[in-house]
Scaffold this active site. Structure first.
Site, mmCIF file in Angstrom:
data_model
loop_
_atom_site.group_PDB
_atom_site.id
_atom_site.type_symbol
_atom_site.label_atom_id
_atom_site.label_comp_id
_atom_site.label_asym_id
_atom_site.label_seq_id
_atom_site.Cartn_x
_atom_site.Cartn_y
_atom_site.Cartn_z
ATOM 1 C CG MET A 1 -17.838 -23.305 -1.359
ATOM 2 S SD MET A 1 -16.935 -22.026 -2.131
ATOM 3 C CE MET A 1 -15.629 -21.917 -0.973
ATOM 4 N N PRO A 2 -15.703 -26.991 -1.821
ATOM 5 C CG PRO A 2 -15.027 -29.041 -2.637
ATOM 6 C CD PRO A 2 -15.489 -27.686 -3.074
ATOM 7 C CG LEU A 3 -12.531 -24.710 4.145
ATOM 8 C CD1 LEU A 3 -11.618 -23.701 3.463
ATOM 9 C CD2 LEU A 3 -13.368 -24.037 5.229
ATOM 10 C CB THR A 71 -15.992 -28.309 5.202
ATOM 11 O OG1 THR A 71 -15.235 -28.574 6.391
ATOM 12 C CG2 THR A 71 -17.410 -27.936 5.578
#
Length: 125
Positions: A1-3, A71
């Site tokens: 779940m990268p941001l 992130t």
């Protein structure tokens, strides 16, 4: 779940910015095995007077430097991160043609309980 948050100098065409987003998504799918549709990315275009990248650490950077901050869950390994850096640099070099020295990547680890992807729920805690 990268941001992902991408910062770059203003003035590049839509196709250039789209190529960056597409390349980053592909790199994450390949190096981090993120699920299909897991795309949470923004590009901030900064006026040239407000954007500065030095040539520290033996890397010559041009006005085309792109700063990428990602992130991720704190579970990513050093090997996965290294593969991600390499894949991002290769893909952005292919399209839209960004020089390897102009690709700056910073990965931030965040515990699973730090994420809510909607509805006010900590889905991964």
């Amino acid at each position: 779940m990268p941001l992902l948050h991408i910062s770059m100098r203003a003035g590049k065409p839509d196709a250039y910015r789209r190529a960056i987003l597409d390349g980053l998504y592909r790199a994450m799918r390949e190096a981090l095995n993120v699920p299909e549709g897991d795309e949470f990315m923004t590009i901030s275009e900064i006026a040239p007077a407000n954007f500065r990248c030095g040539n520290a650490y033996g890397v010559a950077r041009s006005d085309d430097a792109v700063l990428i901050q990602i992130t991720v869950f704190a579970s990513r390994t050093a090997e996965q991160k290294k593969a991600l850096y390499r894949r991002i640099t290769d893909l952005l070099g292919d399209n839209p043609g960004i020089r390897p020295g102009d690709v700056f990547v910073n990965v931030l680890d965040a515990p699973a309980e730090n994420w809510s992807v909607g509805h006010g729920i900590a889905q991964f805690a």
